[in-house]
Design a protein around this motif. Structure first.
Motif, PDB file in Angstrom:
ATOM      1  N   ASP A 206      -7.594 -16.281   8.587  1.00  7.34           N
ATOM      2  CA  ASP A 206      -8.987 -16.190   9.015  1.00  7.34           C
ATOM      3  C   ASP A 206      -9.152 -16.984  10.306  1.00  7.34           C
ATOM      4  O   ASP A 206      -8.911 -18.200  10.324  1.00  7.34           O
ATOM      5  CB  ASP A 206      -9.917 -16.787   7.955  1.00  7.34           C
TER       6      ASP A 206
ATOM      7  N   GLY B 253      -0.129 -13.942   3.891  1.00  9.27           N
ATOM      8  CA  GLY B 253      -1.278 -14.748   3.490  1.00  9.27           C
ATOM      9  C   GLY B 253      -2.503 -14.184   4.167  1.00  9.27           C
ATOM     10  O   GLY B 253      -2.423 -13.206   4.919  1.00  9.27           O
ATOM     11  N   GLN B 254      -3.650 -14.790   3.917  1.00  3.53           N
ATOM     12  CA  GLN B 254      -4.893 -14.315   4.516  1.00  3.53           C
ATOM     13  C   GLN B 254      -5.269 -15.243   5.666  1.00  3.53           C
ATOM     14  O   GLN B 254      -5.666 -16.384   5.456  1.00  3.53           O
ATOM     15  CB  GLN B 254      -5.984 -14.264   3.461  1.00  3.53           C
TER      16      GLN B 254
ATOM     17  N   LYS C 142      -9.845  -0.261   2.176  1.00 10.65           N
ATOM     18  CA  LYS C 142      -8.985  -1.098   3.011  1.00 10.65           C
ATOM     19  C   LYS C 142      -8.262  -0.230   4.028  1.00 10.65           C
ATOM     20  O   LYS C 142      -7.888   0.895   3.730  1.00 10.65           O
ATOM     21  CB  LYS C 142      -7.976  -1.838   2.143  1.00 10.65           C
TER      22      LYS C 142
ATOM     23  N   HIS D 142      -6.306 -24.231   0.871  1.00  7.54           N
ATOM     24  CA  HIS D 142      -5.854 -23.397   1.993  1.00  7.54           C
ATOM     25  C   HIS D 142      -5.113 -24.285   2.990  1.00  7.54           C
ATOM     26  O   HIS D 142      -5.088 -25.507   2.829  1.00  7.54           O
ATOM     27  CB  HIS D 142      -7.036 -22.692   2.669  1.00  7.54           C
TER      28      HIS D 142
ATOM     29  N   THR E 182      -1.723 -10.539   7.860  1.00 13.20           N
ATOM     30  CA  THR E 182      -2.407 -10.618   6.567  1.00 13.20           C
ATOM     31  C   THR E 182      -2.039  -9.393   5.726  1.00 13.20           C
ATOM     32  O   THR E 182      -1.663  -9.525   4.553  1.00 13.20           O
ATOM     33  CB  THR E 182      -3.933 -10.696   6.771  1.00 13.20           C
ATOM     34  N   GLN E 183      -2.109  -8.206   6.316  1.00 11.53           N
ATOM     35  CA  GLN E 183      -1.804  -6.973   5.591  1.00 11.53           C
ATOM     36  C   GLN E 183      -0.343  -6.894   5.163  1.00 11.53           C
ATOM     37  O   GLN E 183      -0.021  -6.205   4.198  1.00 11.53           O
ATOM     38  CB  GLN E 183      -2.140  -5.752   6.458  1.00 11.53           C
TER      39      GLN E 183
ATOM     40  N   LEU F 203      -5.541 -20.419   6.663  1.00  9.54           N
ATOM     41  CA  LEU F 203      -4.603 -19.565   5.942  1.00  9.54           C
ATOM     42  C   LEU F 203      -4.813 -19.778   4.453  1.00  9.54           C
ATOM     43  O   LEU F 203      -4.595 -20.874   3.931  1.00  9.54           O
ATOM     44  CB  LEU F 203      -3.159 -19.897   6.334  1.00  9.54           C
ATOM     45  N   ARG F 204      -5.242 -18.711   3.787  1.00 10.75           N
ATOM     46  CA  ARG F 204      -5.411 -18.743   2.332  1.00 10.75           C
ATOM     47  C   ARG F 204      -4.281 -17.941   1.700  1.00 10.75           C
ATOM     48  O   ARG F 204      -3.803 -16.977   2.269  1.00 10.75           O
ATOM     49  CB  ARG F 204      -6.760 -18.135   1.935  1.00 10.75           C
ATOM     50  N   ASN F 205      -3.857 -18.355   0.540  1.00 12.06           N
ATOM     51  CA  ASN F 205      -2.840 -17.626  -0.231  1.00 12.06           C
ATOM     52  C   ASN F 205      -1.550 -17.399   0.556  1.00 12.06           C
ATOM     53  O   ASN F 205      -0.993 -16.305   0.571  1.00 12.06           O
ATOM     54  CB  ASN F 205      -3.412 -16.297  -0.739  1.00 12.06           C
ATOM     55  N   SER F 206      -1.078 -18.434   1.199  1.00 11.87           N
ATOM     56  CA  SER F 206       0.143 -18.349   1.997  1.00 11.87           C
ATOM     57  C   SER F 206       1.328 -17.898   1.148  1.00 11.87           C
ATOM     58  O   SER F 206       1.539 -18.387   0.029  1.00 11.87           O
ATOM     59  CB  SER F 206       0.466 -19.706   2.609  1.00 11.87           C
TER      60      SER F 206
ATOM     61  N   ARG G 188      -4.842  -9.692  11.533  1.00  6.88           N
ATOM     62  CA  ARG G 188      -5.071  -8.668  10.501  1.00  6.88           C
ATOM     63  C   ARG G 188      -3.751  -8.130   9.962  1.00  6.88           C
ATOM     64  O   ARG G 188      -3.562  -7.986   8.756  1.00  6.88           O
ATOM     65  CB  ARG G 188      -5.892  -7.528  11.121  1.00  6.88           C
TER      66      ARG G 188
END
Length: 175
Positions: free
Chosen positions: A95, A92-93, A3, A167, A87-88, A110-113, A84
């Motif tokens: 995309d 959340g993730q 990563k 999501h 997200t980091q 947005l996943r895992n907000s 990016r």
């Protein structure tokens, strides 16, 4: 493939953290959410969104401007870098499903907000609305850096916290 690492600089004299020459504050997720939802309970979700929108927009635009200069980036590369980095940083993730900077449109999943904690996981309502202005500000920066004036409006189409999706989905369009 490892990563990407983010270099954090801690100033010996002040103790302040910075990443890419921008000051940062590290706080536990529960601390941020407890404050956010306490204010939201006092003013209501609609008022909270109205309060956060100008600040979120301005902050995303500023961040993109500074990061572009720091890393020598331009155009849509800056937007992807922003997605990016947020997200980091644990929001959340994010995309990017599609983006057209010339048209001023985008769709972002947005996943895992970070906003959807256990207390709000099945609240039956949208809770990730503050990210909409971040998308507006970052994409308006991309347009401005290319010499175009765009006024964009992002909206949270649906949210994981509503309990019907795994999501959140955001759409950005010109005003």
């Amino acid at each position: 493939m490892g990563k990407p690492q983010i270099d954090i600089h801690v100033d010996d004299a002040t103790g302040r953290w910075s990443v890419d020459a921008l000051p940062m504050i590290l706080v536990p997720q529960h601390f941020y959410l407890n404050n956010h939802y306490a204010i939201e309970a006092a003013v209501g979700p609609e008022k909270m969104e109205a309060i956060l929108r100008p600040a979120g927009h301005r902050s995303a635009y500023f961040w993109c401007e500074k990061e572009a200069a720091h890393h020598g980036m331009s155009g849509i590369e800056v937007f992807h870098h922003y997605m990016r980095r947020i997200t980091q940083r644990g929001w959340g993730q994010f995309d990017v499903l599609d983006v057209n900077p010339e048209a001023g449109t985008a769709r972002v999943r947005l996943r895992n907000s970070a906003m959807v904690d256990e207390a709000h996981r099945n609240s039956g309502r949208k809770v990730c609305y503050m990210f909409a202005s971040w998308l507006e500000g970052s994409l308006e920066y991309v347009a401005a850096s290319a010499g175009r004036k765009q006024v964009l409006k992002a909206r949270e189409v649906y949210c994981q916290a509503e309990g019907t999706h795994d999501h959140c989905l955001f759409e950005v369009n010109p005003v």
